[in-house]
Design an enzyme around this catalytic site. Structure first.
Site, PDB file in Angstrom:
ATOM      1  CG  HIS A   1      -1.531   1.300   1.733  1.00 52.83           C
ATOM      2  ND1 HIS A   1      -3.131   0.846   0.857  1.00 52.83           N
ATOM      3  CD2 HIS A   1      -1.577   2.431   1.391  1.00 52.83           C
ATOM      4  CE1 HIS A   1      -3.330   2.472   1.120  1.00 52.83           C
ATOM      5  NE2 HIS A   1      -3.025   3.336   1.299  1.00 52.83           N
ATOM      6  CB  CYS A   2       2.252   3.630  -2.405  1.00 50.30           C
ATOM      7  SG  CYS A   2       3.859   4.721  -3.006  1.00 50.30           S
ATOM      8  N   PRO A   3       1.828   5.411   0.464  1.00 45.49           N
ATOM      9  CG  PRO A   3       2.680   6.084   2.087  1.00 45.49           C
ATOM     10  CD  PRO A   3       2.509   4.324   0.991  1.00 45.49           C
TER      11      PRO A   3
END
Length: 400
Positions: free
Chosen positions: A210-212
């Site tokens: 999950h890439c912020p």
């Protein structure tokens, strides 16, 4: 066979067998002039497809080999929700993560920083420090990076629906006594290499992380867009450092004068470009390693924690499962890829898709619309054993 047609509004839904004749016409209304026009169109398309294949743009022959007797069929039926509401649930029609405020801020920062760099380079070109065509090239690269970022953010990364069922190949491999994974959070089938994201609150097929900065997960559905964002951002960072170096060494004329504000902008941009170059370089190596080994970031961290990295038996991810098979000319464009076997890429199928496939096999009809999405043809047993097969033969599920 003639070109397939669709009888439903918007091009969605199966063709009625009673409405399509063997010559591919509807209601027998086509006359000799229309038939001649279709033949001319087919010849022209065959010539263009042959030229594209010769240039390395593979995949266009599928359109010439599709239909009841072809190796491919097109399935562009819209199984997604039609609601105009943002969210990550199955009832939302627009994929957007609204639960993570920090991720939203970081995603907006990407746009601000890339816009800031484009403005700074434009101001340098205005002072004569760099040639204008180089500034235009840099601005175009920034636009491609932002387009890739938007596609990564607003594209479903491969969320597993409640109706997901295992592929027939998986069921045959494990046998009726085998055990399939089931997500304890979603209460649904959990495909191989998928993980449950607590931020998106969905299971994501072939989830990498999950890439912020994207405010979204990176999975099978948006891996191409994420790779393009890294590529274009890395190119922008390297190009900007070269432009700043050019400006430093060659801006020595009397016409090339810096204002105090522009001087500070260039200094800040030098630091940002250096940091972005190092960060994107590490991310590109991480993504390349995951594609070459078939082990995503989350799986790799789990294997390191259990000291089982050497026991990995995963296969490399084919590039066609990331960038699609529409042709090499689409690889650098942030458009949705066309997969040869969508079920294989995401690791699951759905009863709706299997039913449409069974209709294709049983009646010789095709599922169609205006947009093409290809998948290899399967035997009727694939549909029968997966969608409507005896429940006693189905493997059991184990929550994970």
């Amino acid at each position: 066979n003639g070109a397939p047609h669709s009888l439903t509004v918007g091009g969605y839904g199966p063709v009625s067998p009673s409405s399509t004749f063997d010559n591919g016409t509807l209601d027998g209304a086509d006359n000799a002039k229309d038939a001649k026009g279709r033949k001319l169109h087919n010849r022209a398309y065959a010539s263009v497809a042959s030229c594209l294949r010769g240039c390395g743009c593979s995949g266009h022959e599928m359109k010439l080999d599709e239909g009841p007797d072809g190796r491919y069929y097109r399935d562009d039926f819209n199984d997604q929700a039609w609601a105009c509401s943002p969210g990550t649930g199955e009832e939302h029609g627009i994929w957007m993560n609204t639960a993570d405020q920090a991720g939203t801020i970081m995603a907006v920062m990407v746009w601000l920083l890339l816009g800031y760099s484009a403005v700074t380079i434009t101001m340098l070109a205005k002072t004569g420090g760099i040639p204008p065509f180089l500034a235009m090239t840099y601005t175009a690269l920034c636009c491609m990076a932002l387009a890739s970022h938007a596609k990564t953010t607003f594209t479903d990364p491969g969320s597993v629906p409640q109706s997901a069922v295992p592929m027939e190949s998986v069921r045959r491999k494990i046998g009726p006594e085998g055990t399939l994974s089931m997500c304890s959070q979603c209460q649904t089938f959990k495909p191989p290499f998928s993980h449950h994201c607590r931020i998106c609150n969905r299971c994501i097929s072939r989830m990498d992380h999950h890439c912020p900065w994207m405010n979204n997960c990176v999975g099978a559905g948006n891996m191409k867009h994420f790779c393009l964002f890294l590529l274009y951002t890395w190119t922008c960072s390297a190009f900007s450092l070269c432009l700043l170096g050019w400006n430093y060494f060659f801006c020595a004329t009397e016409e090339c004068v810096f204002t105090p504000m522009l001087t500070q902008l260039v200094r800040v941009m030098t630091l940002l470009s250096t940091g972005a170059f190092l960060f994107t370089s590490s991310m590109i190596m991480n993504v390349c390693y995951g594609l070459m080994t078939g082990v995503g970031t989350i799986d790799r961290l789990k294997k390191k924690a259990t000291n089982s990295t050497h026991e990995s038996d995963e296969e490399p991810v084919p590039l066609e499962d990331v960038f699609g098979i529409a042709g090499y000319h689409t690889w650098l464009i942030p458009c949705d890829p066309i997969f040869a076997d969508y079920d294989k890429v995401v690791g699951y199928s759905t009863p709706q898709r299997l039913l449409r496939e069974q209709m294709k096999e049983d009646t010789g009809t095709v599922v169609g619309g205006d947009n093409y999405s290809y998948a290899p043809s399967y035997a009727p047993s694939y549909v029968a054993s997966t969608a409507i097969g005896p429940r006693s033969e189905a493997p059991s599920y184990a929550q994970v």
